[in-house]
Motif scaffolding. Structure first.
Motif, PDB file in Angstrom:
ATOM      1  N   LEU A 105       0.835  -1.213   0.000  1.00 30.60           N
ATOM      2  CA  LEU A 105       0.000   0.000   0.000  1.00 30.60           C
ATOM      3  C   LEU A 105       0.869   1.262   0.000  1.00 30.60           C
ATOM      4  O   LEU A 105       0.529   2.262  -0.646  1.00 30.60           O
ATOM      5  N   LEU A 106       1.999   1.213   0.702  1.00 27.23           N
ATOM      6  CA  LEU A 106       2.911   2.367   0.680  1.00 27.23           C
ATOM      7  C   LEU A 106       3.545   2.531  -0.707  1.00 27.23           C
ATOM      8  O   LEU A 106       3.795   3.650  -1.150  1.00 27.23           O
ATOM      9  N   GLN A 107       3.799   1.416  -1.376  1.00 25.76           N
ATOM     10  CA  GLN A 107       4.307   1.485  -2.753  1.00 25.76           C
ATOM     11  C   GLN A 107       3.263   2.126  -3.669  1.00 25.76           C
ATOM     12  O   GLN A 107       3.605   2.989  -4.485  1.00 25.76           O
ATOM     13  N   SER A 108       1.987   1.718  -3.547  1.00 30.45           N
ATOM     14  CA  SER A 108       0.931   2.304  -4.388  1.00 30.45           C
ATOM     15  C   SER A 108       0.794   3.792  -4.109  1.00 30.45           C
ATOM     16  O   SER A 108       0.655   4.615  -5.018  1.00 30.45           O
ATOM     17  N   GLY A 114       3.901  10.052  -7.493  1.00 30.90           N
ATOM     18  CA  GLY A 114       4.893  10.304  -8.544  1.00 30.90           C
ATOM     19  C   GLY A 114       6.308   9.844  -8.207  1.00 30.90           C
ATOM     20  O   GLY A 114       7.240  10.121  -8.969  1.00 30.90           O
ATOM     21  N   TYR A 115       6.479   9.136  -7.092  1.00 30.13           N
ATOM     22  CA  TYR A 115       7.824   8.669  -6.744  1.00 30.13           C
ATOM     23  C   TYR A 115       8.183   7.472  -7.608  1.00 30.13           C
ATOM     24  O   TYR A 115       7.330   6.659  -7.951  1.00 30.13           O
ATOM     25  N   LYS A 116       9.475   7.381  -7.934  1.00 25.62           N
ATOM     26  CA  LYS A 116       9.895   6.344  -8.887  1.00 25.62           C
ATOM     27  C   LYS A 116      10.662   5.207  -8.240  1.00 25.62           C
ATOM     28  O   LYS A 116      10.903   4.172  -8.860  1.00 25.62           O
ATOM     29  N   GLU A 117      11.148   5.421  -7.011  1.00 32.17           N
ATOM     30  CA  GLU A 117      11.854   4.326  -6.338  1.00 32.17           C
ATOM     31  C   GLU A 117      11.771   4.523  -4.833  1.00 32.17           C
ATOM     32  O   GLU A 117      11.613   5.653  -4.351  1.00 32.17           O
ATOM     33  N   LEU A 118      11.861   3.398  -4.129  1.00 25.82           N
ATOM     34  CA  LEU A 118      11.897   3.458  -2.664  1.00 25.82           C
ATOM     35  C   LEU A 118      13.218   2.878  -2.194  1.00 25.82           C
ATOM     36  O   LEU A 118      13.619   1.787  -2.628  1.00 25.82           O
ATOM     37  N   LEU A 119      13.881   3.625  -1.315  1.00 27.45           N
ATOM     38  CA  LEU A 119      15.087   3.114  -0.673  1.00 27.45           C
ATOM     39  C   LEU A 119      14.787   2.947   0.806  1.00 27.45           C
ATOM     40  O   LEU A 119      13.848   3.560   1.331  1.00 27.45           O
ATOM     41  N   LYS A 125      20.323  -5.460  13.538  1.00 29.78           N
ATOM     42  CA  LYS A 125      19.446  -6.161  14.486  1.00 29.78           C
ATOM     43  C   LYS A 125      18.134  -6.624  13.835  1.00 29.78           C
ATOM     44  O   LYS A 125      17.425  -7.438  14.414  1.00 29.78           O
ATOM     45  N   TYR A 126      17.836  -6.116  12.636  1.00 28.76           N
ATOM     46  CA  TYR A 126      16.621  -6.549  11.939  1.00 28.76           C
ATOM     47  C   TYR A 126      16.913  -7.588  10.858  1.00 28.76           C
ATOM     48  O   TYR A 126      16.023  -7.923  10.076  1.00 28.76           O
ATOM     49  N   ARG A 127      18.177  -8.065  10.798  1.00 30.84           N
ATOM     50  CA  ARG A 127      18.550  -9.018   9.736  1.00 30.84           C
ATOM     51  C   ARG A 127      17.552 -10.187   9.674  1.00 30.84           C
ATOM     52  O   ARG A 127      17.030 -10.517   8.621  1.00 30.84           O
ATOM     53  N   GLU A 128      17.285 -10.784  10.851  1.00 30.49           N
ATOM     54  CA  GLU A 128      16.417 -11.977  10.882  1.00 30.49           C
ATOM     55  C   GLU A 128      14.973 -11.649  10.519  1.00 30.49           C
ATOM     56  O   GLU A 128      14.311 -12.410   9.826  1.00 30.49           O
ATOM     57  N   THR A 129      14.459 -10.526  11.042  1.00 35.31           N
ATOM     58  CA  THR A 129      13.032 -10.238  10.874  1.00 35.31           C
ATOM     59  C   THR A 129      12.728  -9.558   9.533  1.00 35.31           C
ATOM     60  O   THR A 129      11.639  -9.750   8.997  1.00 35.31           O
ATOM     61  N   ALA A 130      13.688  -8.777   9.009  1.00 37.27           N
ATOM     62  CA  ALA A 130      13.306  -7.896   7.904  1.00 37.27           C
ATOM     63  C   ALA A 130      14.029  -8.126   6.571  1.00 37.27           C
ATOM     64  O   ALA A 130      13.430  -7.897   5.514  1.00 37.27           O
ATOM     65  N   TYR A 131      15.300  -8.554   6.585  1.00 38.24           N
ATOM     66  CA  TYR A 131      16.047  -8.567   5.322  1.00 38.24           C
ATOM     67  C   TYR A 131      15.366  -9.490   4.295  1.00 38.24           C
ATOM     68  O   TYR A 131      15.142  -9.114   3.144  1.00 38.24           O
ATOM     69  N   GLY A 132      15.028 -10.709   4.730  1.00 41.72           N
ATOM     70  CA  GLY A 132      14.371 -11.662   3.830  1.00 41.72           C
ATOM     71  C   GLY A 132      13.007 -11.158   3.379  1.00 41.72           C
ATOM     72  O   GLY A 132      12.590 -11.393   2.242  1.00 41.72           O
ATOM     73  N   PHE A 133      12.346 -10.465   4.289  1.00 39.64           N
ATOM     74  CA  PHE A 133      11.027  -9.882   3.983  1.00 39.64           C
ATOM     75  C   PHE A 133      11.143  -8.900   2.814  1.00 39.64           C
ATOM     76  O   PHE A 133      10.400  -8.984   1.828  1.00 39.64           O
ATOM     77  N   TYR A 134      12.113  -7.972   2.896  1.00 39.81           N
ATOM     78  CA  TYR A 134      12.254  -6.976   1.826  1.00 39.81           C
ATOM     79  C   TYR A 134      12.642  -7.643   0.503  1.00 39.81           C
ATOM     80  O   TYR A 134      12.141  -7.275  -0.564  1.00 39.81           O
ATOM     81  N   LEU A 135      13.551  -8.631   0.568  1.00 40.05           N
ATOM     82  CA  LEU A 135      13.956  -9.333  -0.663  1.00 40.05           C
ATOM     83  C   LEU A 135      12.739 -10.013  -1.279  1.00 40.05           C
ATOM     84  O   LEU A 135      12.525  -9.973  -2.484  1.00 40.05           O
ATOM     85  N   ASN A 136      11.927 -10.626  -0.420  1.00 39.77           N
ATOM     86  CA  ASN A 136      10.706 -11.296  -0.880  1.00 39.77           C
ATOM     87  C   ASN A 136       9.746 -10.331  -1.587  1.00 39.77           C
ATOM     88  O   ASN A 136       9.018 -10.721  -2.501  1.00 39.77           O
ATOM     89  N   LEU A 137       9.762  -9.074  -1.160  1.00 38.23           N
ATOM     90  CA  LEU A 137       8.877  -8.070  -1.774  1.00 38.23           C
ATOM     91  C   LEU A 137       9.492  -7.414  -3.012  1.00 38.23           C
ATOM     92  O   LEU A 137       8.928  -6.460  -3.552  1.00 38.23           O
ATOM     93  N   GLY A 138      10.662  -7.900  -3.429  1.00 34.15           N
ATOM     94  CA  GLY A 138      11.256  -7.396  -4.664  1.00 34.15           C
ATOM     95  C   GLY A 138      12.272  -6.283  -4.478  1.00 34.15           C
ATOM     96  O   GLY A 138      12.713  -5.680  -5.452  1.00 34.15           O
ATOM     97  N   LYS A 159      13.969  -0.425  -4.336  1.00 35.91           N
ATOM     98  CA  LYS A 159      13.062  -1.018  -5.320  1.00 35.91           C
ATOM     99  C   LYS A 159      12.599   0.066  -6.285  1.00 35.91           C
ATOM    100  O   LYS A 159      12.146   1.137  -5.847  1.00 35.91           O
ATOM    101  N   LEU A 160      12.742  -0.214  -7.582  1.00 35.02           N
ATOM    102  CA  LEU A 160      12.216   0.712  -8.587  1.00 35.02           C
ATOM    103  C   LEU A 160      10.720   0.465  -8.702  1.00 35.02           C
ATOM    104  O   LEU A 160      10.283  -0.696  -8.718  1.00 35.02           O
ATOM    105  N   LEU A 161       9.936   1.529  -8.746  1.00 38.56           N
ATOM    106  CA  LEU A 161       8.480   1.376  -8.760  1.00 38.56           C
ATOM    107  C   LEU A 161       7.952   1.427 -10.187  1.00 38.56           C
ATOM    108  O   LEU A 161       8.307   2.328 -10.951  1.00 38.56           O
ATOM    109  N   THR A 162       7.138   0.450 -10.515  1.00 39.00           N
ATOM    110  CA  THR A 162       6.485   0.468 -11.826  1.00 39.00           C
ATOM    111  C   THR A 162       5.006   0.179 -11.630  1.00 39.00           C
ATOM    112  O   THR A 162       4.631  -0.528 -10.710  1.00 39.00           O
TER     113      THR A 162
END
Ligand SMILES: CC(C)(COP(=O)(O)OP(=O)(O)OC[C@H]1O[C@@H](n2cnc3c(N)ncnc32)[C@H](O)[C@@H]1OP(=O)(O)O)[C@@H](O)C(=O)NCCC(=O)NCCS
Length: 163
Positions: A105-108, A114-119, A125-138, A159-162
């Motif tokens: 929803l934040l991407q939409s 008009g934003y073209k990418e999200l960084l 400390k979030y390696r376990e909870t978040a890194y795989g999550f973000y990779l999974n979301l592209g 992530k580049l937004l399209t």
């Protein structure tokens, strides 16, 4: 279930504080909470704005968008980037697809603004909870920057937004 991404209201602040304190120490909780409270009061810095993922009146998670920190400059690929901030889900609701919903929803929202990418930057400390999550979301992991604590490394994702 009626999921919606809405602007935080004063009455949401206790739930927001509870979620932040599930994942952060007291000073970080206070720092993030202050930014959200400031936006509600109309005191916005770096175009930092927040949304909550709600089921009816229940706050499930929080996330924000802001101008990119200067240290992200080397990783920017388009002329209209934004930084994803403060992605936290109530831990009772983890692992059920709500985090994905929140970020999608934040991407939409970003695309409609008009934003073209999200960084984003994410601490070790979030390696376990978040890194795989973000990779999974592209998102792609592009490198590292120095963090808030001396010597702390933060992973940089983008992530580049399209449409
Ligand atoms: C990170 C967070 C927002 C993810 O939300 P969530 O609701 O638990 O994640 P979801 O259930 O929506 O998962 C979405 C997808 O990512 C995958 N995923 C989730 N966490 C993962 C992990 N740690 N590693 C690998 N994959 C993961 C899920 O399997 C799911 O895959 P699918 O859609 O293909 O089935 C949430 O767990 C959280 O608040 N964590 C603690 C705080 C945190 O780390 N915040 C980020 C700071 S940068």
């Amino acid at each position: 279930m009626t999921l919606d991404l809405t602007k935080p209201q004063i009455q949401d602040l206790p739930s927001i504080k509870e979620i932040l304190s599930q994942w952060n120490d007291e000073s970080e909780t206070q720092k993030y909470f202050q930014r959200i409270e400031n936006e509600i009061k109309g005191q916005i810095e770096f175009d930092m704005k927040f949304w909550v993922l709600k089921d009816e009146k229940k706050v499930l998670g929080i996330g924000g968008l802001s101008n990119c920190q200067p240290k992200l400059k080397p990783f920017i690929q388009t002329n209209n980037p934004k930084e994803l901030k403060t992605i936290f889900l109530n831990q009772a609701f983890r692992g059920k697809g709500f985090g994905r919903k929140l970020v999608e929803l934040l991407q939409s929202k970003s695309l409609s603004l008009g934003y073209k990418e999200l960084l984003l930057v994410s601490a070790e400390k979030y390696r376990e909870t978040a890194y795989g999550f973000y990779l999974n979301l592209g998102f792609k992991q592009l490198g590292e920057v120095e963090g808030g604590e001396v010597g702390e490394k933060m992973a940089v994702f983008s992530k580049l937004l399209t449409k």
